[in-house]
Scaffold this active site. Structure first.
Site, PDB file in Angstrom:
ATOM      1  N   ARG A  89     -10.949   7.985 -20.605  1.00 60.12           N
ATOM      2  CA  ARG A  89     -10.444   8.911 -19.588  1.00 60.12           C
ATOM      3  C   ARG A  89      -9.169   9.561 -20.109  1.00 60.12           C
ATOM      4  NH1 ARG A  89      -6.747   7.768 -14.867  1.00 60.12           N
ATOM      5  NH2 ARG A  89      -6.771   9.771 -13.783  1.00 60.12           N
ATOM      6  N   HIS A 133      -3.011  15.758 -14.130  1.00 54.80           N
ATOM      7  CA  HIS A 133      -2.259  14.499 -14.237  1.00 54.80           C
ATOM      8  C   HIS A 133      -0.780  14.898 -14.372  1.00 54.80           C
ATOM      9  CE1 HIS A 133      -2.864  10.020 -15.280  1.00 54.80           C
ATOM     10  NE2 HIS A 133      -1.564  10.187 -15.126  1.00 54.80           N
ATOM     11  N   GLU A 179      -3.816  10.705  -8.614  1.00 57.70           N
ATOM     12  CA  GLU A 179      -2.782  10.138  -7.761  1.00 57.70           C
ATOM     13  C   GLU A 179      -1.947  11.165  -6.996  1.00 57.70           C
ATOM     14  OE1 GLU A 179      -0.445   7.437 -10.110  1.00 57.70           O
ATOM     15  OE2 GLU A 179      -2.101   6.057 -10.369  1.00 57.70           O
ATOM     16  N   ASN A 305      -7.021   3.742  -8.877  1.00 59.41           N
ATOM     17  CA  ASN A 305      -6.028   3.171  -9.781  1.00 59.41           C
ATOM     18  C   ASN A 305      -5.347   2.026  -9.055  1.00 59.41           C
ATOM     19  OD1 ASN A 305      -6.700   5.275 -11.436  1.00 59.41           O
ATOM     20  ND2 ASN A 305      -4.726   6.337 -11.298  1.00 59.41           N
ATOM     21  N   TYR A 307      -2.702  -1.315  -9.547  1.00 57.78           N
ATOM     22  CA  TYR A 307      -1.752  -2.065 -10.371  1.00 57.78           C
ATOM     23  C   TYR A 307      -1.193  -3.299  -9.679  1.00 57.78           C
ATOM     24  CZ  TYR A 307      -1.730   1.768 -13.689  1.00 57.78           C
ATOM     25  OH  TYR A 307      -2.109   2.695 -14.624  1.00 57.78           O
ATOM     26  N   GLU A 359      -7.684   3.293 -13.499  1.00 51.92           N
ATOM     27  CA  GLU A 359      -6.496   2.745 -14.160  1.00 51.92           C
ATOM     28  C   GLU A 359      -6.232   1.345 -13.639  1.00 51.92           C
ATOM     29  OE1 GLU A 359      -2.871   5.067 -13.917  1.00 51.92           O
ATOM     30  OE2 GLU A 359      -3.956   6.931 -14.304  1.00 51.92           O
TER      31      GLU A 359
HETATM   32  C1  FCB Z   1       0.028   5.579 -12.860  1.00 47.18           C
HETATM   33  C2  FCB Z   1      -0.119   6.876 -13.612  1.00 47.18           C
HETATM   34  C3  FCB Z   1      -0.180   6.712 -15.100  1.00 47.18           C
HETATM   35  C4  FCB Z   1       0.748   5.647 -15.607  1.00 47.18           C
HETATM   36  C5  FCB Z   1       0.588   4.384 -14.815  1.00 47.18           C
HETATM   37  C6  FCB Z   1       1.460   3.250 -15.274  1.00 47.18           C
HETATM   38  O1  FCB Z   1       0.641   5.804 -11.641  1.00 47.18           O
HETATM   39  O2  FCB Z   1      -1.281   7.550 -13.211  1.00 47.18           O
HETATM   40  O3  FCB Z   1       0.055   7.968 -15.681  1.00 47.18           O
HETATM   41  O4  FCB Z   1       2.030   6.094 -15.645  1.00 47.18           O
HETATM   42  O5  FCB Z   1       0.827   4.619 -13.464  1.00 47.18           O
END
Ligand code: FCB
Length: 453
Positions: A89, A133, A179, A305, A307, A359
């Site tokens: 991607r 992006h 995002e 995405n 995290y 992500e």
């Molecule tokens: C996300 C972004 C990506 C990167 C990660 C850590 O929010 O999409 O570009 O910075 O975090």
């Protein structure tokens, strides 16, 4: 199986949960890796500008060179091939292919993505492109303020259609936005990201224009391509710190509303969440008739995405997140269980199209030791999140692919080059790439998955 995983059968049990056509990949974005910021006709983006403003980027760095991927893409695709990636991607820099964000196309810019896509296809790697992006052509910001202006909507749709027309037949998927929450909130409300503004009302209007631009872009692309089309949303599910406190529960609900429902509801239900409209009060965006219908386009996939989670405490001082599995170098709590819970929840609440984890990854204070990068923390993060993803699949969530963020250490926005997310370590002085232990681990995992678990 490489020596890093002591228990290969566990890996095989894990990988067997996923579909045989599941795509194992990794992700990057243009502004964070390409460099060549002013080469071959590329126009400046708001991030080129932002980096030049004193105090904006923690280490005072910029994206003029970044990982020099513009010149090293062949080598980088070879790294992906070595790892056995099935999908990659990346994003297209709008000002590289249309320097002013409207009018003339830059053929040299399109030629770069043409070469990249060919290189990926030749390596047997499926290319997934994202149109936005975060690197808005600076000219659009100068001319009419960028996203706060509704005028940007048809311009984005034109750009999307042009990319789809040129590359749609060779791309595996096209995502409109990456995002939008970050673009609107961090760019226009908290000033952490470009263009560095501080108005909640502007941020809310920006979010609406982003969603509208997404919808119009999908419509424009459908007319010219059969490529799979979708959007990438960042989901940080909110948990009340103390479940017994009504204040915490309410605050978590608002946080979830701003981050998750504000984007999911219009895209999949054609409406904004009423409690968030009320929460925004006078700052709520101006919405014209027909806007919500335009936003709610049928999609072929949803990119998520993931995290971390938000741990919401209204007490003073706030209760800290427990962080039983630790925190990443960004200070983000490692909490993989939320990935399972969240995917199950959105599947129940929205019946979304097939999901890609577009992500997931961690920043770690990696160092090179005797020619190796022993990033055991990243291997643990990766493994625990793949386990959480497998649990979601076992509970019936339709997941089709996973992209580790990121392929390379790169420019982490306002953190500059101080945060390392890559599977490959980058020495920015020499541009040398070195496979971290996590890259070896992921390679072994993909190999096992390809062999049928
Ligand atoms: C996300 C972004 C990506 C990167 C990660 C850590 O929010 O999409 O570009 O910075 O975090």
């Amino acid at each position: 199986m490489n020596a890093i995983d002591p228990n290969p059968s566990a890996l095989s049990d894990l990988s067997r949960v996923f579909r045989t056509d599941f795509q194992w990949g990794s992700a990057t974005s243009a502004a964070q890796i390409e460099g060549a910021a002013a080469l071959d006709g590329k126009g400046p983006s708001i991030w080129d500008r932002f980096c030049a403003e004193p105090g904006r980027i923690n280490d005072g760095s910029n994206i003029a060179i970044a990982c020099d991927h513009y010149h090293r893409y062949k080598n980088d695709v070879a790294l992906m091939k070595w790892m056995g990636l099935q999908a990659y991607r990346f994003s297209i820099a709008w000002p590289r292919v249309q320097p002013l964000g409207r009018g003339t196309w830059n053929e040299a810019g399109f030629a770069f993505y043409d070469r990249l896509i060919d290189e990926l296809l030749a390596a047997g790697i499926k290319p997934h492109a994202t149109l936005y992006h975060w690197d808005l052509p600076a000219a659009l910001h100068d001319e009419f303020d960028g996203w706060p202006s509704r005028q940007i909507v048809p311009l984005f749709a034109d750009y999307a259609a042009e990319v789809a027309r040129r590359f749609g037949d060779r791309l595996e998927s096209i995502s409109t936005l990456n995002e939008p929450w970050c673009v609107a909130t961090l760019g226009y409300e908290t000033a952490q990201f470009a263009p560095g503004q501080t108005s909640r009302a502007t941020a809310a209007q920006v979010s609406h224009h982003l969603l509208l631009a997404h919808g119009e872009a999908i419509k424009a692309m459908r007319a010219v391509t059969k490529c799979k089309l979708g959007i990438v949303l960042n989901h940080t599910p909110a948990f009340p710190a103390d479940n017994l406190r009504e204040d915490d529960r309410r605050a978590a609900r608002i946080d979830d509303g701003l981050n998750v429902r504000w984007y999911m509801d219009p895209v999949f239900r054609g409406q904004y969440p009423a409690d968030i409209i009320e929460h925004l009060g006078e700052d709520a965006p101006k919405i014209e008739e027909g806007d919500l219908a335009a936003i709610q386009q049928p999609l072929d996939f949803l990119g998520v995405n993931f995290y971390t989670r938000s741990f919401i405490s209204t007490q003073s001082p706030a209760l800290p997140a427990p962080g039983k599995q630790g925190f990443t170098d960004m200070g983000w709590e490692i909490y993989p269980k939320a990935l399972t819970q969240h995917l199950v929840r959105i599947t129940r609440e929205y019946s979304p199209p097939p999901i890609f984890i577009t992500e997931n990854g961690m920043a770690n204070a990696d160092t090179v030791v005797d020619g190796k990068v022993p990033d055991v923390e990243r291997i643990a993060y990766l493994r625990s999140h793949l386990q959480a993803l497998a649990s979601a699949v076992e509970l019936g969530v339709d997941v089709r692919g996973y992209f580790y963020w990121s392929l390379l250490d790169n420019f982490e926005w306002n953190s500059g080059y101080t945060k390392r997310f890559g599977l490959f370590h980058v020495d920015y002085a020499t541009q040398e790439r070195l496979a971290k232990d996590s890259a070896h681990w992921y390679r072994g995992f993909i190999e096992t998955a390809k062999a049928g678990g």
